[in-house]
Design a protein around this motif. Structure first.
Motif, PDB file in Angstrom:
ATOM      1  N   SER A  24       0.814  -1.207   0.000  1.00  0.00           N
ATOM      2  CA  SER A  24       0.000   0.000   0.000  1.00  0.00           C
ATOM      3  C   SER A  24       0.850   1.259   0.000  1.00  0.00           C
ATOM      4  N   GLU A  25       2.124   1.145   0.282  1.00  0.00           N
ATOM      5  CA  GLU A  25       2.989   2.319   0.319  1.00  0.00           C
ATOM      6  C   GLU A  25       3.502   2.590  -1.097  1.00  0.00           C
ATOM      7  N   CYS A  26       2.929   3.601  -1.739  1.00  0.00           N
ATOM      8  CA  CYS A  26       3.289   3.960  -3.106  1.00  0.00           C
ATOM      9  C   CYS A  26       4.233   5.153  -3.094  1.00  0.00           C
ATOM     10  N   VAL A  27       5.213   5.136  -4.011  1.00  0.00           N
ATOM     11  CA  VAL A  27       6.277   6.134  -3.986  1.00  0.00           C
ATOM     12  C   VAL A  27       6.379   6.905  -5.296  1.00  0.00           C
ATOM     13  N   ALA A  28       6.224   6.245  -6.444  1.00  0.00           N
ATOM     14  CA  ALA A  28       6.503   6.881  -7.730  1.00  0.00           C
ATOM     15  C   ALA A  28       5.407   6.553  -8.739  1.00  0.00           C
ATOM     16  N   LEU A  29       5.219   7.450  -9.740  1.00  0.00           N
ATOM     17  CA  LEU A  29       4.180   7.296 -10.754  1.00  0.00           C
ATOM     18  C   LEU A  29       4.722   7.653 -12.133  1.00  0.00           C
ATOM     19  N   GLU A  30       4.204   6.989 -13.166  1.00  0.00           N
ATOM     20  CA  GLU A  30       4.481   7.346 -14.561  1.00  0.00           C
ATOM     21  C   GLU A  30       3.402   6.716 -15.426  1.00  0.00           C
ATOM     22  N   GLN A  31       3.027   7.410 -16.504  1.00  0.00           N
ATOM     23  CA  GLN A  31       2.103   6.845 -17.483  1.00  0.00           C
ATOM     24  C   GLN A  31       2.857   6.616 -18.782  1.00  0.00           C
ATOM     25  N   ASP A  32       2.778   5.401 -19.323  1.00  0.00           N
ATOM     26  CA  ASP A  32       3.519   5.119 -20.542  1.00  0.00           C
ATOM     27  C   ASP A  32       2.707   5.535 -21.770  1.00  0.00           C
ATOM     28  N   TYR A  33       3.309   5.398 -22.937  1.00  0.00           N
ATOM     29  CA  TYR A  33       2.698   5.889 -24.167  1.00  0.00           C
ATOM     30  C   TYR A  33       1.460   5.092 -24.559  1.00  0.00           C
ATOM     31  N   LEU A  34       1.287   3.909 -23.993  1.00  0.00           N
ATOM     32  CA  LEU A  34       0.102   3.109 -24.265  1.00  0.00           C
ATOM     33  C   LEU A  34      -1.053   3.454 -23.339  1.00  0.00           C
ATOM     34  N   GLY A  35      -0.796   4.282 -22.333  1.00  0.00           N
ATOM     35  CA  GLY A  35      -1.841   4.690 -21.407  1.00  0.00           C
ATOM     36  C   GLY A  35      -1.809   3.972 -20.076  1.00  0.00           C
ATOM     37  N   HIS A  36      -0.980   2.933 -19.917  1.00  0.00           N
ATOM     38  CA  HIS A  36      -0.906   2.227 -18.651  1.00  0.00           C
ATOM     39  C   HIS A  36      -0.271   3.114 -17.588  1.00  0.00           C
ATOM     40  N   LEU A  37      -0.711   2.933 -16.347  1.00  0.00           N
ATOM     41  CA  LEU A  37      -0.141   3.655 -15.216  1.00  0.00           C
ATOM     42  C   LEU A  37       0.851   2.737 -14.508  1.00  0.00           C
ATOM     43  N   TRP A  38       2.065   3.251 -14.275  1.00  0.00           N
ATOM     44  CA  TRP A  38       3.102   2.509 -13.570  1.00  0.00           C
ATOM     45  C   TRP A  38       3.257   3.088 -12.168  1.00  0.00           C
ATOM     46  N   VAL A  39       3.284   2.199 -11.194  1.00  0.00           N
ATOM     47  CA  VAL A  39       3.333   2.611  -9.792  1.00  0.00           C
ATOM     48  C   VAL A  39       4.548   1.963  -9.144  1.00  0.00           C
ATOM     49  N   GLY A  40       5.386   2.783  -8.552  1.00  0.00           N
ATOM     50  CA  GLY A  40       6.517   2.274  -7.783  1.00  0.00           C
ATOM     51  C   GLY A  40       6.139   2.155  -6.325  1.00  0.00           C
ATOM     52  N   TYR A 279      -9.671  13.133   3.087  1.00  0.00           N
ATOM     53  CA  TYR A 279      -9.821  11.732   2.677  1.00  0.00           C
ATOM     54  C   TYR A 279      -8.878  10.814   3.439  1.00  0.00           C
ATOM     55  N   GLY A 280      -8.177  11.355   4.420  1.00  0.00           N
ATOM     56  CA  GLY A 280      -7.290  10.536   5.240  1.00  0.00           C
ATOM     57  C   GLY A 280      -5.917  10.335   4.650  1.00  0.00           C
ATOM     58  N   ILE A 281      -5.561  11.072   3.611  1.00  0.00           N
ATOM     59  CA  ILE A 281      -4.240  10.948   2.993  1.00  0.00           C
ATOM     60  C   ILE A 281      -3.314  11.954   3.668  1.00  0.00           C
ATOM     61  N   LEU A 282      -2.302  11.446   4.365  1.00  0.00           N
ATOM     62  CA  LEU A 282      -1.448  12.310   5.176  1.00  0.00           C
ATOM     63  C   LEU A 282      -0.106  12.583   4.529  1.00  0.00           C
ATOM     64  N   TRP A 283       0.377  11.712   3.648  1.00  0.00           N
ATOM     65  CA  TRP A 283       1.718  11.894   3.114  1.00  0.00           C
ATOM     66  C   TRP A 283       1.768  11.437   1.668  1.00  0.00           C
ATOM     67  N   ALA A 284       1.931  12.394   0.758  1.00  0.00           N
ATOM     68  CA  ALA A 284       2.011  12.095  -0.666  1.00  0.00           C
ATOM     69  C   ALA A 284       3.468  12.102  -1.108  1.00  0.00           C
ATOM     70  N   SER A 285       3.828  11.158  -1.983  1.00  0.00           N
ATOM     71  CA  SER A 285       5.209  11.043  -2.467  1.00  0.00           C
ATOM     72  C   SER A 285       5.369  11.510  -3.904  1.00  0.00           C
ATOM     73  N   ASP A 286       4.350  11.315  -4.738  1.00  0.00           N
ATOM     74  CA  ASP A 286       4.461  11.690  -6.149  1.00  0.00           C
ATOM     75  C   ASP A 286       3.078  12.050  -6.661  1.00  0.00           C
ATOM     76  N   PHE A 287       3.060  12.799  -7.763  1.00  0.00           N
ATOM     77  CA  PHE A 287       1.810  13.299  -8.328  1.00  0.00           C
ATOM     78  C   PHE A 287       1.896  13.216  -9.843  1.00  0.00           C
ATOM     79  N   LEU A 288       0.745  12.911 -10.490  1.00  0.00           N
ATOM     80  CA  LEU A 288       0.718  12.758 -11.945  1.00  0.00           C
ATOM     81  C   LEU A 288      -0.629  13.224 -12.480  1.00  0.00           C
ATOM     82  N   VAL A 289      -0.594  13.952 -13.599  1.00  0.00           N
ATOM     83  CA  VAL A 289      -1.802  14.252 -14.370  1.00  0.00           C
ATOM     84  C   VAL A 289      -1.756  13.359 -15.607  1.00  0.00           C
ATOM     85  N   ASP A 290      -2.725  12.446 -15.745  1.00  0.00           N
ATOM     86  CA  ASP A 290      -2.654  11.510 -16.868  1.00  0.00           C
ATOM     87  C   ASP A 290      -3.147  12.169 -18.161  1.00  0.00           C
TER      88      ASP A 290
END
Length: 1002
Positions: A24-40, A279-290
């Motif tokens: 559940s601890e997510c750190v990094a985000l990226e969207q590839d050219y096919l539209g998939h979301l990658w989550v570190g 919404y109970g989210i206390l600590w964000a590590s990364d942000f992405l606009v798809d």
């Protein structure tokens, strides 16, 4: 689970380990050219397609990712992954490779920045590193490079080596900003400058953005800061947050501790503030606009999907149990009056609902009408009508002649008649402002199919007839009576009825859909078009209709709102879009004079702007694959990509199709339809897998497409399938049967054909005999020419050996003799072959060129190159065909020249691929100078140019024998000043002779 925050109008969905993430601890985000979301995450990397997570924790070599800190896609669609364990690469075939680093977290990668010229900057635990993209890719799968070898010397020499680098940012003028936990550096002209030092508060820098070499922004636990060359100033959000301001320039997003900010640097305006604390989210590590406009936040609690909701619920000034709005009226002076429960009338004040006055004590106010400025009528749920003039209320009930105390709405006809309607019919109100007398004329209907026979709406037809609609259906007022009107004698219940500016009548028919109707010449109402679930309408149970100023039809129902656009595209908006109401009733819709839309019900009131809601939605991206059973059904099914055709044996005609579409804003509403060939589309709802058994033999084209509740449809994706026929339907079975039948016919005509055939055979035999003699003669001449060429080459080689011996250079003579014997052996091996592989010809050319280099003391250079995809083993050419031209280039072009000497041999295939072209280029003295030299001095000593004459004759014989193009063209090479700079020989050889079935003309 979707939740709604009134202040921000956001729809948030939290995805965590319970949804398939490995952590559940997510750190990094990226969207590839096919539209998939990658989550570190802390244990690897995951790919999300809108439905499921595909998790990766190790590479192919079983190397663990560990905690993934950054994911970045380059221009070639390769995925770069930085983790506590180093740098990783994902290639196009879904293979992961570790390319740099160790297993020690002390060398972890925290950020990745792609620079110009193929350079990559890495933010790491040991400072900034600069690597070559080419070098990293070359190491993928073969070796792991040590990260310390990429350290920037300037970082070490300026004594910043103790700081880790967490964030990298590139400004518009190519200045690079780097931040550690507390400090910020600028890298310009290969030099680092510390532009911000921690002030002792210990606030870790969360995000960093570079604007230019003079300005940057960053966010830490204290807040938002703007940095310049002279320092950094905190920007107070209360002063810079202007969500409705018009901003210029491009915006940037800065992740914040519990969300993100959208900042416009040109004006220091914060346009969007995403606060996830509610919404109970206390600590964000990364942000992405798809690529479809949704927001994604990687947080310690999971992956948060955020969508801006168009709906803004208006809070009440004093919250109570009666936060209900059942009606709305916009008065002549622009005031919005809203009817609630307990007879309360409210208005909007300072972005909340504030009470004005009450008109009755207990009932709901379902309808409000302004007859004249300051002259108001109110329809209540069960306490009659209220007439309010000069701020004084007068109540009318059944005792005053009113049809019924329960009323729903008002309608003012074109001639000024005012009607109120509700339970058991309608009432015409007569009122004189001068005498202030009120009179009622009642029109009744009977409760047959409902309890109260309630009328909800009314319209006026072109002939001025009043029409009413409600629980008992449609009625028209004729001779002071409400007459039932049916469509094909069908009993319907109508929730609402509206007429648009074109005179079309829209009916919300419960259980049937939305009907578009029109009046015919006789004044009757006729159905022209229906919109139901098959047309995209979300439900068939309705509350209210609204036709906006643009002609779009809005429908209020128990799931939200639906709009039928003028182009007939149907859009649905529900809780996934931020619709805040649940378990409500009596929903109504209204558009005010400013174009704002309002929706009220038993759970409150909201407003929304339709501009963005009516924009064309992005197309879903759909992906298709197929799976067929293994031969014996014992192994896993075999997966086939959509780009590959499928061929099934008759015994195994089972095939499954798997597909999914990415449409993040409306993922929950995505539905699918398929078809075979040019057939009709078959809807399959949200099903993402189809299996077909016992397919008939033949060729099929399977197509799939996806569509959303916003009217967006994907492009269709197809696969080609062939099902083989059983053996008894194959030509191998049918043809022998037909052959048996044909034998009888053949025998019947055999005798006559035999006579004709014998005569023709005699004639053909004489022709073949003549052609064979010509063929043998040509073959003999070609063999004689080739036999003359080999002694010619041997003679030249022995001359060279003789010269070495005469010069006393025995060692070189021996070396030359050894190389010559090897080459001569190969020439003898090919002496009886008409064609040899191109590779053997190249090998003999290479050996010959080495001999000539040895003879002339390495005074020239040579190269043999292939242009394009040439299979040198498959292509066959006549042996020793190129060597004489090369020999001529060396002896007559290069040897008389001073300075740099080179020979280039280039092979390529000429389109469409049946002609091999060989170009022999030298930078010698040229043809004219060589001819002049021969006239003055004769040929080069010990060399007579007989080889070219022989090869010319040989090519002529090849052309004559095979009747195919074999050509030789000789030309001059010229420099920029049009002076002769060498000679080029172009040899073109037809490859059709490679076909073993092709014989010479016979």
């Amino acid at each position: 689970m979707a939740v709604q925050a009134p202040a921000q109008s956001l729809v948030c969905q939290l995805l965590d380990a319970s949804h398939g993430l490995p952590s559940s601890e997510c750190v990094a985000l990226e969207q590839d050219y096919l539209g998939h979301l990658w989550v570190g995450t802390t244990v690897g990397i995951s790919r999300y397609n809108g439905y499921t997570f595909e998790n990766f924790s190790h590479t192919k070599a079983n190397e663990p990712f560990g905690k993934v800190n950054v994911i970045a896609e380059d221009d070639d669609h390769l995925l770069w992954i930085g983790s506590d364990n180093g740098l990783f690469i994902k290639t196009g075939d879904d293979s992961f490779y570790k390319t740099a680093g160790s297993d020690a977290a002390s060398e972890g990668i925290n950020d990745i920045l792609f620079l110009a010229g193929g350079e990559v900057l890495l933010g790491s635990e040991i400072g900034p590193l600069q690597v070559s993209r080419e070098k990293i890719l070359a190491a993928a799968g073969s070796k792991i490079l040590p990260l310390p070898s990429f350290q920037l010397p300037a970082w070490q020499s300026q004594r910043f080596a103790g700081d880790r680098i967490y964030h990298l940012a590139l400004s518009a003028d190519s200045a690079i900003y780097l931040s550690g936990p507390y400090n910020i550096y600028r890298y310009v002209d290969r030099s680092f400058t510390c532009v911000y030092k921690n002030d002792g508060t210990g606030s870790v820098i969360m995000s960093l953005c570079g604007i230019n070499a003079d300005r940057y922004y960053f966010y830490n636990a204290i807040g938002l800061f703007r940095g310049t060359r002279t320092g950094a100033d905190r920007l107070l959000l209360d002063e810079h947050y202007h969500p409705d301001a018009t901003s210029k320039g491009k915006s940037v997003w800065l992740p914040a501790p519990a969300g993100a900010l959208e900042l416009y640097p040109d004006s220091d305006i914060v346009k969007t503030k995403l606060d996830l604390l509610p919404y109970g989210i206390l600590w964000a590590s990364d942000f992405l606009v798809d690529d479809q406009g949704d927001y994604w936040v990687a947080a310690h609690d999971g992956l948060v999907k955020i969508k801006r909701s168009p709906f803004e619920k208006i809070p009440f000034q004093r919250p109570s149990r009666y936060e209900e709005i059942y009606s709305l009226c916009e008065t002549a002076d622009g005031q919005l009056l809203m009817g609630s429960n307990r007879g309360l009338i409210l208005t909007r004040k300072d972005n909340h609902m504030a009470p004005l006055y009450s008109v009755v004590n207990r009932a709901e106010v379902f309808g409000i009408h302004e007859a004249y400025p300051g002259d108001l009528w109110f329809a209540t749920g069960y306490e009659g009508l209220v007439h309010r003039v000069n701020n004084r209320n007068k109540v009318f009930t059944e005792a005053d002649g009113l049809r019924n105390n329960s009323n729903r709405a008002f309608y003012e006809a074109s001639d000024g008649r005012l009607f109120v309607f509700g339970d058991l019919g309608a009432t015409q109100i007569s009122y004189s402002p001068t005498s202030q007398k009120v009179a009622f004329k009642n029109f009744y209907i009977d409760a047959v199919n409902s309890q109260y026979a309630t009328l909800f709406s009314a319209i006026e037809s072109p002939d001025k007839t009043m029409w009413f609609a409600g629980q008992e259906g449609i009625f028209k007022l004729v001779n002071d009576s409400l007459l039932a009107y049916t469509f094909d004698k069908k009993i319907i219940s109508v929730a609402d009825m509206k007429k648009d500016e074109q005179g079309q009548v829209w009916l919300a028919v419960d259980g049937e859909g939305i009907w578009r109707c029109g009046f015919d010449e006789q004044g009757d109402l006729k159905v022209q078009e229906k919109f139901d679930r098959s047309r995209g309408v979300a439900t068939e149970v309705f509350n209210n209709l609204l036709i906006d100023r643009e002609g779009n039809v809005w429908i209020g129902h128990y799931q939200g709102v639906t709009v039928i656009r003028k182009n007939k595209v149907v859009l649905n908006f529900d809780q996934n879009d931020g619709w805040p109401f649940k378990n409500y009733n009596n929903l109504f819709l209204h558009q005010d004079r400013n174009g704002m839309f309002w929706a009220g019900c038993s759970k409150g009131i909201l407003h929304f702007s339709a501009d963005k809601m009516l924009m064309d939605a992005n197309k879903p991206r759909i992906y298709l694959s197929a799976a067929r059973p293994s031969r014996d059904h014992s192994d896993e099914p075999i997966t086939i990509a959509s780009t590959q055709p499928i061929e099934l044996p008759y015994e195994q005609r089972e095939l499954s199709f798997n597909y999914y579409a990415i449409a993040f804003p409306d993922q929950e509403s995505v539905q699918y339809a398929y078809k075979f060939g040019d057939g009709a589309w078959t809807a399959v709802g949200t099903t993402r897998s189809l299996t077909f058994n016992d397919l008939s033999p033949g060729k099929y084209k399977f197509s799939i497409k996806a569509f959303t509740n916003k009217g967006a449809s994907s492009d269709e994706v197809s696969m080609q399938i062939t099902v083989k026929s059983p053996f008894w339907l194959t030509p191998g079975f049918i043809l022998p049967v037909l052959g048996v039948l044909a034998v009888a016919s053949w025998l019947w005509v055999k005798r006559r054909e035999k006579m004709i055939y014998a005569s023709e055979q005699q004639k053909r035999a004489r022709e073949i005999e003549m052609i064979s003699l010509q063929h043998d003669l040509a073959h003999s001449r070609l063999t004689a020419l080739r036999s003359q060429m080999n002694p010619h080459f041997i003679f030249n080689a022995l001359n060279s050996i003789q010269q070495f011996v005469l010069q006393g250079n025995v060692e070189e003579a021996g070396r030359y003799l050894g190389m010559f014997s090897t080459l001569h052996r190969e020439i003898l091996n090919t002496s009886d072959e008409n064609f040899i592989s191109l590779q053997r010809e190249i090998d003999m050319l290479d050996s010959y060129m080495q001999l000539e280099q040895l003879r002339f003391d390495d005074s020239f250079r040579y190269s043999i190159q292939m242009d394009g995809d040439i299979d040198t083993e498959d292509i066959r050419i006549p042996p020793m065909l190129i060597q004489p031209f090369v020999e001529n280039a060396i002896w007559h072009g290069l040897m008389p020249k001073e300075g740099s000497k080179r020979v280039e041999i280039l092979f390529n295939l000429q389109s469409p691929g049946d002609v091999l072209v060989c170009a022999i280029k030298d930078n010698g003295i040229g043809r004219d100078a060589s001819a002049q030299l021969k006239l003055v001095n004769g040929s080069l000593k010990g060399h007579k140019p007989k080889g070219l004459k022989l090869i010319s004759d040989r090519i002529a014989m090849l052309r004559q024998r095979y009747q195919l193009p074999f050509t030789v063209d000789v030309g001059d090479l010229r420099d920029d000043e049009n002076k002769v700079a060498g000679t080029v020989v172009i040899v073109k050889l037809s490859l059709e002779t490679n076909d073993t079935t092709l014989n010479p003309i016979s």
